[in-house]
Write a protein that holds these residues in place. Structure first.
Motif, PDB file in Angstrom:
ATOM      1  N   ARG A  26       0.851  -1.183   0.000  1.00 53.62           N
ATOM      2  CA  ARG A  26       0.000   0.000   0.000  1.00 53.62           C
ATOM      3  C   ARG A  26       0.894   1.243   0.000  1.00 53.62           C
ATOM      4  NH1 ARG A  26      -3.304  -3.698  -0.576  1.00 53.62           N
ATOM      5  NH2 ARG A  26      -5.253  -3.916   0.620  1.00 53.62           N
ATOM      6  N   GLU A  72      -4.737   3.960   2.679  1.00 52.33           N
ATOM      7  CA  GLU A  72      -5.353   2.970   1.804  1.00 52.33           C
ATOM      8  C   GLU A  72      -5.940   1.806   2.606  1.00 52.33           C
ATOM      9  OE1 GLU A  72      -3.263   1.518  -1.546  1.00 52.33           O
ATOM     10  OE2 GLU A  72      -2.597   3.492  -2.218  1.00 52.33           O
ATOM     11  N   ALA A 106      -9.272   2.906   3.845  1.00 56.42           N
ATOM     12  CA  ALA A 106     -10.290   3.042   2.803  1.00 56.42           C
ATOM     13  C   ALA A 106     -10.729   1.691   2.252  1.00 56.42           C
ATOM     14  CB  ALA A 106      -9.753   3.920   1.673  1.00 56.42           C
ATOM     15  N   ARG A 107      -9.766   0.772   2.064  1.00 57.23           N
ATOM     16  CA  ARG A 107     -10.079  -0.464   1.342  1.00 57.23           C
ATOM     17  C   ARG A 107     -10.257  -1.681   2.233  1.00 57.23           C
ATOM     18  NH1 ARG A 107      -5.358  -0.862  -2.923  1.00 57.23           N
ATOM     19  NH2 ARG A 107      -6.221  -2.978  -3.048  1.00 57.23           N
ATOM     20  N   SER A 141      -8.866  -8.067   1.928  1.00 55.28           N
ATOM     21  CA  SER A 141      -9.614  -9.189   1.383  1.00 55.28           C
ATOM     22  C   SER A 141      -9.294 -10.446   2.191  1.00 55.28           C
ATOM     23  CB  SER A 141      -9.250  -9.399  -0.082  1.00 55.28           C
ATOM     24  OG  SER A 141      -7.907  -9.848  -0.201  1.00 55.28           O
ATOM     25  N   GLU A 143      -5.817 -11.656   1.411  1.00 59.74           N
ATOM     26  CA  GLU A 143      -4.782 -10.848   2.063  1.00 59.74           C
ATOM     27  C   GLU A 143      -4.679 -11.186   3.544  1.00 59.74           C
ATOM     28  OE1 GLU A 143      -4.731  -6.740  -0.610  1.00 59.74           O
ATOM     29  OE2 GLU A 143      -6.276  -7.002   0.922  1.00 59.74           O
ATOM     30  N   ASN A 167     -11.877  -1.081  10.449  1.00 63.18           N
ATOM     31  CA  ASN A 167     -12.203  -2.050   9.398  1.00 63.18           C
ATOM     32  C   ASN A 167     -11.082  -3.068   9.171  1.00 63.18           C
ATOM     33  OD1 ASN A 167     -10.486  -0.070   8.389  1.00 63.18           O
ATOM     34  ND2 ASN A 167     -11.209  -0.345   6.281  1.00 63.18           N
TER      35      ASN A 167
END
Length: 848
Positions: A232, A237, A240-241, A244, A247, A314
């Motif tokens: 990243r 980032e 924001a993302r 997964s 990952e 998150n």
């Protein structure tokens, strides 16, 4: 150094030193021990309860040594379980166990876990170094006592530097305030350091000194480390993302057992080891808070308990203990932690740029380390045993450069016979000995057509076909070309390609060529499907190879060599009888290797064996098996594999081999005796069961690549353009014990950095090889790799076995599933199965 069983009570019989080839003076990265210690050493065992890691046991030893005045006696600790001293230590019970209660971590040491331990020191033996002196002068055999004496002296030469500098594995890593950290892609730091080890030689002892490198986790914020690991651009980032599921799985494996300290407590910073990464994010990972008697998320808990509003709610949490989950942003990674996992290709490539140095620079770094870091002439521990080291001069020794063999391509070609120079040659204007037929083939492009336009693909394949036909293959038609989704079903795509490839219905599909994107991440799955499900050879090509402005012909030639070998062709042979061992009567050359998964990965070890099937030593068949015992270096199913390969040899030649040459890779010196006892015995038992009369004569050779011996010519005219030794350089004296049957051989030309020779150890020999005989044969075999037009660094049989073992790791499939994070389950089960290669490929060279 060959390890013989004490019970044999005899010395190995070296068949004399070799004398073939052009003499050359070489400098080795060895220091001579100028004064042999003329004393006895006292050996003590050192045990700690409960069991601890190496960092902690060294800390505990220092506490014991400081509290009991061991320093006055210049005692040394080997970092594992032994203490050595030139005089008896001041122990209450000299011949019994002495127990010491120790508490470590008083000084805020973040790496060492605080706690009370019980250390036990007990006298073991008094070591006479005369046994070691007898061995190096070839007056006595190598025994367990000699091995212990070498271990003791190794502890002496390393103890002082390991207390002064960061040590990891067998290397030490001095820090320099002037040097900037080397940060590699993937969230790791490269540290460059040094290595030294005591080595026995011909009537002398030597210290092998070399540079080394280690990869460490980046210390500091865990969230920043995660961002770097996942490439990243910034931690924003991550916010924001998120991550997964793939990952998270990669991250969990990457961070397993990393030590962190928690920052959310006001008055303390507890240290934990990461067990794994949760699948749920901090604001979704729920647990029951017994104090408030309600369910709440980790994010909610940290705000209520510590007034910390998470910046990354998150992101997943870190499981550090059963029921203890920490948000990543309250975790701080502690420094100096070695990364033991497998490096990504981009990380490895960057690492090589920093560690690849020419021999002159390498030897200069070593000289600087001898004077500035190791300082043998100022080491009080060496002085205490009367051991002196020549620190000013590296050893100069006599070597030889063997003549290269003569090679032959197709005899109908007027330039078929030639002698390579500097270990490499050009196949231009040459036709291979035997070209294969290729009628049914297809190309699958695993990329979008806009990034790999069909005209580009067809133009490249047309050029490949032209070159292959020029060099002896028979390819009458262009391939069928199709596109497939890289994220789609690979099995379906390859099945369709097989059906579309049938230009000639009289033959099965011959090969599927797969063009891959930038990373080549589909390679393993393509090989698994092709090898184990379809039974069809595959050839992978990176898309970027097709777009190179220059060198297309060379790329096509390299692919042609592999494809021809995979389809049963023969590229090059040695002229006449230059390998008489193989051509004079039926003989087989075996190569064997064992592949271990990375540290922390519980996949089983895979053993692979490859064997020659013809009198030219160019055609091979391979087999692999899974070891039941994790990380076992022994080939457990060696009997079954060898019986199967003997059967294939008999089917091809209608006769069984009368001579066997077995090259074994991947064995450390401390395992020689074990391998000899198990694998040589297994081979002899196979011969007794398969042969009706007397079995074949056997020569068993262990080769070692992972060592620190390097050579450099003393005269520039004797080196290549990089200053390395020339291909064919052999060293079999001075730094090797005369009675042992071993030698160093550098058979290849190095493209960059410093060449590393292979250390060959003849462990068992019934074929009565002379030194020149086995050295020359081994060197000539290195010119017969089917994959390239150069002499490789090791015999092809071993290299092929290595390829097979690495290929077979893609065939392994896990059984079981993952459980919920909060339940505390450990994740995947450690059981699984490995798929077999289809019969149509089993005896072909699909692995090249």
């Amino acid at each position: 150094m060959n390890i013989l069983d004490d019970s044999e009570n005899k010395m190995a019989q070296r068949p004399g030193f070799g004398n073939e080839g052009r003499p050359v003076k070489l400098r080795a990265n060895y220091l001579k021990v100028a004064q042999f210690p003329n004393i006895s050493l006292y050996q003590y065992s050192f045990d700690v309860a409960p069991k601890v890691n190496k960092e902690t046991i060294n800390k505990i030893y220092l506490e014991v040594a400081n509290n009991n005045d061991f320093g006055k006696f210049f005692a040394v600790f080997d970092g594992n379980s032994s203490i050595y001293s030139s005089t008896p230590l001041p122990l209450a019970n000299e011949r019994k166990a002495n127990k010491f209660k120790i508490f470590v971590g008083r000084n805020g040491d973040k790496i060492i876990k605080k706690g009370s331990y019980e250390a036990t020191v007990k006298y073991v033996d008094t070591l006479s170094l005369d046994r070691l002196r007898s061995y190096i002068s070839s007056q006595g055999p190598i025994t367990s006592v000699v091995i212990t004496c070498l271990a003791a002296l190794n502890a002496y030469i390393n103890f002082n530097t390991r207390q002064k500098y960061l040590s990891s594995g067998r290397g030490i890593f001095p820090s320099s305030p002037k040097s900037r950290p080397i940060i590699l892609p993937g969230g790791v730091e490269l540290k460059q350091g040094f290595y030294q080890s005591l080595r026995p030689g011909c009537d002398d002892l030597f210290i092998n000194v070399d540079i080394c490198a280690g990869v460490f986790y980046l210390p500091g914020s865990l969230s920043e480390l995660i961002g770097k690991f996942l490439s990243r651009r910034s931690t924003d980032e991550l916010r924001a993302r998120g991550l997964s599921s793939n990952e998270i799985n990669l991250l969990s494996k990457y961070l397993k057992n990393v030590k962190i300290e928690a920052l959310h407590h006001r008055n303390r910073r507890p240290v934990y080891k990461i067990k794994r990464v949760t699948k749920e994010s901090a604001d979704r990972l729920m647990f029951h808070n017994e104090e408030e008697n309600r369910d709440m998320s980790v994010s909610e808990y940290f705000f209520a308990k510590y007034e910390i509003k998470l910046r990354f709610p998150n992101l997943p949490c870190i499981l550090v203990s059963r029921g203890i989950f920490l948000p990543v942003e309250v975790c701080h990674v502690l420094p100096d932690q070695r990364f033991e996992g497998q490096l990504a290709d981009i990380t490895l490539a960057d690492m090589i740029k920093h560690t690849c140095v020419k021999p002159q620079e390498r030897f200069q770094r070593i000289s600087n380390a001898v004077s500035d870091v190791f300082q043998h002439d100022r080491d009080p521990h060496l002085e205490s045993i009367g051991m002196e080291v020549d620190c000013k001069n590296m050893v100069v020794l006599n070597g030889r450069v063997l003549n290269p063999p003569r090679l032959t391509y197709n005899e109908k070609n007027r330039q078929s016979e030639f002698t390579p120079e500097n270990g490499r040659w050009n196949i231009m204007n040459k036709v291979v000995c035997q070209g294969a037929d290729l009628f049914n083939w297809a190309v699958v492009v695993f990329a979008q057509e806009r990034s790999a336009p069909q005209p580009l693909v067809k133009t490249f394949m047309k050029r490949f076909r032209e070159i292959a036909n020029q060099k002896g293959m028979n390819i009458p038609n262009d391939p069928f070309v199709m596109y497939a989704n890289p994220q789609g079903e690979i099995t379906t795509a390859l099945n369709i390609a097989c059906q579309k490839s049938l230009f000639n219905k009289d033959y099965p599909p011959h090969i599927i060529i797969c063009i891959l994107g930038a990373t080549g991440s589909l390679y393993g799955e393509i090989k698994r499907v092709g090898d184990t499900q379809l039974g069809i050879p595959t050839q992978c090509i990176l898309l970027k190879r097709l777009t190179k402005a220059n060198g297309i012909d060379q790329i096509c030639t390299n692919i042609f060599l592999k494809v021809n070998a995979k389809l049963g062709g023969q590229n090059v042979i040695l002229t006449n009888d230059q390998i008489g061992f193989v051509s004079s009567e039926p003989a087989m050359i075996f190569g064997a290797d064992v592949f271990h998964s990375g540290k922390g990965d519980n996949k089983p070890s895979i053993a692979a064996v490859c064997a020659s099937l013809d009198s030219k030593a160019t055609r091979y068949a391979g087999r692999f098996s899974v070891n039941k015992d994790p990380r076992n270096e022994i080939i457990e199913d060696l009997k079954g594999i060898v019986i199967d390969l003997l059967r294939v040899f008999y089917q091809r030649n209608q006769v069984l081999p009368r001579k066997i040459l077995f090259y074994r890779d991947g064995v450390g010196e401390n395992q020689f005796q074990h391998v000899k006892a198990y694998e040589v015995k297994a081979l002899k038992e196979v011969f007794a069961s398969v042969y009706r009369n007397s079995g074949p004569t056997l020569t068993f050779i262990i080769l070692q690549k992972r060592h620190h011996t390097r050579f450099m010519p003393t005269e520039q005219r004797d080196g290549d353009r990089l200053g390395n030794c020339r291909p064919g350089t052999v060293v079999d004296r001075t730094i090797l014990v005369e009675q042992d049957f071993d030698f160093f051989l550098q058979s290849h030309s190095c493209l960059q950095g410093t060449s590393r020779p292979i250390h060959y150890n003849v462990l068992y020999d019934e074929n009565n090889f002379t030194a020149d005989g086995i050295q020359t044969l081994t060197y000539r075999l290195c010119y017969l790799s089917a994959r390239c037009t150069l002499s490789i660094s090791q015999v092809p049989a071993v290299y092929y076995a290595h390829l097979i073992a690495n290929r077979a790791k893609h065939y392994f499939r896990w059984e079981g599933d993952e459980k919920s994070d909060v339940s505390g389950a450990s994740g995947k089960s450690s059981t699984g199965s490995i798929e077999e290669v289809k019969n149509g490929l089993a005896n072909a060279m699909f692995f090249v």
